[in-house]
Design a protein around this motif. Structure first.
Motif, PDB file in Angstrom:
ATOM      1  N   MET A  86      82.266  63.659  53.001  1.00 22.53           N
ATOM      2  CA  MET A  86      82.038  63.716  54.267  1.00 22.53           C
ATOM      3  C   MET A  86      81.758  62.876  55.024  1.00 22.53           C
ATOM      4  O   MET A  86      81.554  63.697  56.618  1.00 22.53           O
ATOM      5  N   ARG A 121      85.779  59.199  62.408  1.00 23.44           N
ATOM      6  CA  ARG A 121      86.357  60.624  63.206  1.00 23.44           C
ATOM      7  C   ARG A 121      87.516  61.063  62.526  1.00 23.44           C
ATOM      8  O   ARG A 121      88.417  61.498  62.154  1.00 23.44           O
ATOM      9  N   ARG A 124      87.511  61.539  59.101  1.00 21.51           N
ATOM     10  CA  ARG A 124      86.710  62.986  58.809  1.00 21.51           C
ATOM     11  C   ARG A 124      87.779  63.852  58.929  1.00 21.51           C
ATOM     12  O   ARG A 124      87.878  65.198  58.154  1.00 21.51           O
ATOM     13  N   PHE A 137      76.297  77.874  63.037  1.00 24.50           N
ATOM     14  CA  PHE A 137      75.162  77.079  64.284  1.00 24.50           C
ATOM     15  C   PHE A 137      74.553  78.561  64.893  1.00 24.50           C
ATOM     16  O   PHE A 137      75.796  80.317  65.672  1.00 24.50           O
ATOM     17  N   ALA A 149      85.305  74.354  67.073  1.00 21.25           N
ATOM     18  CA  ALA A 149      85.854  73.449  66.666  1.00 21.25           C
ATOM     19  C   ALA A 149      86.988  73.236  66.608  1.00 21.25           C
ATOM     20  O   ALA A 149      88.129  72.339  67.602  1.00 21.25           O
ATOM     21  N   VAL A 153      88.129  70.590  69.465  1.00 18.32           N
ATOM     22  CA  VAL A 153      88.142  69.317  67.836  1.00 18.32           C
ATOM     23  C   VAL A 153      89.650  69.524  68.483  1.00 18.32           C
ATOM     24  O   VAL A 153      90.218  68.169  68.507  1.00 18.32           O
ATOM     25  N   MET A 201      89.750  74.310  60.121  1.00 18.12           N
ATOM     26  CA  MET A 201      89.885  73.101  60.676  1.00 18.12           C
ATOM     27  C   MET A 201      90.981  72.682  59.512  1.00 18.12           C
ATOM     28  O   MET A 201      91.373  72.010  59.975  1.00 18.12           O
TER      29      MET A 201
ATOM     30  N   ALA B 121      78.270  69.999  62.754  1.00 19.24           N
ATOM     31  CA  ALA B 121      79.137  69.381  63.760  1.00 19.24           C
ATOM     32  C   ALA B 121      79.628  68.198  63.195  1.00 19.24           C
ATOM     33  O   ALA B 121      81.095  68.325  63.758  1.00 19.24           O
ATOM     34  N   LYS B 122      78.982  67.013  62.044  1.00 18.68           N
ATOM     35  CA  LYS B 122      79.801  66.198  61.666  1.00 18.68           C
ATOM     36  C   LYS B 122      81.625  66.618  60.835  1.00 18.68           C
ATOM     37  O   LYS B 122      81.894  66.065  61.364  1.00 18.68           O
ATOM     38  N   ALA B 123      81.009  67.651  59.755  1.00 16.78           N
ATOM     39  CA  ALA B 123      81.310  68.120  59.082  1.00 16.78           C
ATOM     40  C   ALA B 123      83.075  68.728  60.392  1.00 16.78           C
ATOM     41  O   ALA B 123      84.081  68.843  59.063  1.00 16.78           O
ATOM     42  N   LEU B 124      82.720  69.013  61.010  1.00 18.30           N
ATOM     43  CA  LEU B 124      83.744  70.179  61.552  1.00 18.30           C
ATOM     44  C   LEU B 124      84.527  68.846  62.920  1.00 18.30           C
ATOM     45  O   LEU B 124      85.118  69.208  63.647  1.00 18.30           O
ATOM     46  N   ASN B 125      84.074  66.719  62.589  1.00 14.44           N
ATOM     47  CA  ASN B 125      83.968  66.576  63.359  1.00 14.44           C
ATOM     48  C   ASN B 125      84.849  67.052  64.925  1.00 14.44           C
ATOM     49  O   ASN B 125      84.789  66.256  65.667  1.00 14.44           O
ATOM     50  N   PHE B 126      83.151  66.639  65.117  1.00 15.29           N
ATOM     51  CA  PHE B 126      83.037  67.111  66.439  1.00 15.29           C
ATOM     52  C   PHE B 126      82.541  65.167  67.014  1.00 15.29           C
ATOM     53  O   PHE B 126      82.143  64.821  66.271  1.00 15.29           O
TER      54      PHE B 126
END
Ligand SMILES: Nc1ncnc2c1ncn2[C@@H]1O[C@H](COP(=O)(O)OP(=O)(O)O)[C@@H](O)[C@H]1O
Ligand SMILES: [Mg+2]
Lengths: 295, 219
Positions: A86, A121, A124, A137, A149, A153, A201, B121-126
């Protein structure tokens, strides 16, 4: 005096040697461990935290759509192993690849250089993760947790994202709570939302790190049921579970790997690993579980 | 009857002067916020030198009096050919002083966001900036707001010091009016108290609203 010195020296030496010898990996009969076209590949991956050697040389391939379970005692490095995929943790050495492309390095003008944020990125985007402590959150509703996301994203249209989120929340049996905030939910409900958020996602690889370990016992079942269904339905999605729920692992995994002292010690099909462990370590590990169950 | 007329007259003149106090408050608070956020974030910078420089600024401006800082900016800087108008000098001194106090609040607010949130947040690729905007900032501001609200009230009260460099704010006008008719001293200063209190209350309730918004979803 001299003999005491000698004993200490030999002891030190033997300790170091023991550390450095990679144990033979036991592969149960009929287990697929290599692939023509692996989705994920670890090649001699090591990880230390300061002095502590957590992973001492991991070789692992994971196939497309495979459901893989990692077992091993607490502190054996299971979390570290998947956190590296990850990109939450960086290996100390070794090579990691996703779809044949190196995760931590990239090519620039023909030279291999450390990966930059743009490369990370891109890589990921193929991976998602569900955490032990949910990590929803807290300032967003269930629905916003699931749509932020995809919208921000992936650039998805907000209406489309909302529709997909509601469909997904139905699958985890949370569609009646879309406007709730995380702190209005039970642990099991939070974790089901976290699963929905990660699956939405559409990662190629979904990592699930002991997703039922923080739950009260009466909530473990509801989460495992939901996971079981998703694992069945999402044939394309590769899933890597870290879990102590051995019955669940038996049911959903294509393969189980056992991590011990920084190495993959044994791997095989679930039935074979759980019913016919070869190494003493795995035998001991499994019998500890059976004892606990009988308590 | 004459008395009421007189009170009204004083009140109107004080309200007029409080425009200076209010604009000083708003401009200084905005600048102080910018300074506080930049310094607060720099206090978490990975480079030691940057942290040291910002820390030095914070310690100096917290460790000395606002009045002396104001005198420096208004009376001493002209010797180094930096001449600022009274209003600007007031804004700069107040913003630097309250910016330094608030930098610590901002730093603590960012530190309070659990690292698990950042990992999620990183895992959701922000992207890093999306992570800041959607995940870190909304959670950090919730922790900062009560402290920043207190600083805001302190700042309003602190603006009275600009009367000592002759800027015609609420306090200054009161002092001047008093010299015209000593007998009005009591009524003038009662009204000044009330007006300061009113201004503070307005800003305080603004902060309460913001806090309420930032607390959405929390117990
Ligand atoms: N960030 C870290 N810093 C230092 N030590 C760590 C860190 N993360 C994990 N460890 C240590 O590494 C070892 C393996 O941890 P982990 O991968 O979490 O094991 P598991 O998930 O199998 O229980 C443990 O001894 C743990 O204390
Ligand atoms: Mg773990």
């Amino acid at each position: 005096m001299e003999s005491a010195d000698l004993i200490i020296k030999t002891a030190r030496k033997s300790k170091i040697q023991k550390k450095d010898i990679k144990p033979e990996m036991i592969v149960h009969e009929g287990t697929l461990t290599t692939f023509d076209n692996p989705l994920v590949k670890y090649i001699n991956v090591k990880k230390n935290f300061g002095e502590l050697q957590v992973l001492k040389g991991i070789d692992l391939e994971v196939g497309y759509g495979e459901k893989l379970t990692i077992i091993g005692s607490s502190g054996s490095g299971k979390t570290t192993l998947i956190r590296m995929l990850m990109t939450l943790e960086k290996p100390s050495s070794g090579i990691m690849e996703i779809e044949g492309e190196s995760l931590w390095t990239m090519k620039k003008n023909g030279k291999t250089v450390p990966a930059d944020e743009a490369h990370l990125r891109k890589m990921r985007s193929k991976v998602g993760m569900v955490f032990q402590q949910y990590n929803l959150f807290p300032h967003m509703t269930v629905l916003d947790n699931c749509t932020i996301a995809p919208i921000k994203v992936k650039g998805m249209d907000p209406e489309e994202a909302k529709e997909q989120a509601i469909q997904m929340l139905k699958r985890v049996k949370m569609s009646d709570k879309i406007n709730y905030y995380p702190n209005q939910l039970s642990g099991g409900q939070k974790q089901r939302v976290a699963i929905a958020r990660a699956v939405l996602m559409r990662p190629k690889i979904l990592l699930l790190d002991e997703v039922t370990s923080a739950l009260d016992p009466e909530m473990v079942g509801e989460v495992l049921n939901v996971l079981n269904e998703i694992a069945q339905e999402e044939k394309e999605m590769t899933m890597i579970f870290v879990t102590h729920e051995l019955d669940f692992a038996r049911e959903i995994s294509d393969r189980i790997i056992f991590i011990n002292e920084g190495y993959i010690l044994e791997q095989g099909k679930p039935e074979s690993i759980l019913n016919d462990p070869k190494s003493e370590r795995l035998q001991a590990f499994l019998s500890r579980f059976k004892e606990n169950r009988n308590l | 009857m004459i008395k009421i007329d007189k009170i009204l007259n004083i009140l109107l003149r004080l309200i007029d002067a409080s425009k200076v106090t209010i604009s000083l408050t708003i401009v200084a608070a905005l600048l102080a916020s910018v300074i506080a956020f930049i310094s607060g974030i720099l206090l978490l910078n990975r480079h030691k030198i940057i942290r040291f420089l910002v820390r030095t600024y914070v310690e100096i401006f917290r460790g000395t009096s606002l009045l002396v800082q104001l005198y420096w900016i208004y009376f001493v800087l002209p010797f180094f050919s930096v001449e600022l108008p009274k209003f600007t000098a007031g804004v700069v001194a107040i913003a630097l002083n309250y910016g330094a106090y608030s930098a610590e609040i901002v730093r603590a607010g960012f530190l309070s966001v659990p690292k698990e949130q950042i990992e999620a947040a990183k895992a959701l690729n922000f992207t890093p900036s999306q992570k800041m905007r959607y995940i870190i900032f909304p959670q950090a501001i919730r922790i900062m707001l009560p402290g920043l609200g207190n600083q805001m009230i302190e700042l309003i009260k602190g603006t009275a010091l600009v009367s000592l460099i002759g800027l015609e704010d609420l306090t200054y006008s009161g002092v001047i009016m008093r010299t015209n008719d000593i007998a009005d001293t009591f009524i003038i200063f009662i009204l000044i108290l009330v007006i300061y209190y009113a201004i503070s209350s307005i800003f305080a309730s603004g902060f309460k609203l913001l806090e309420k918004r930032a607390n959405v979803g929390r117990a």
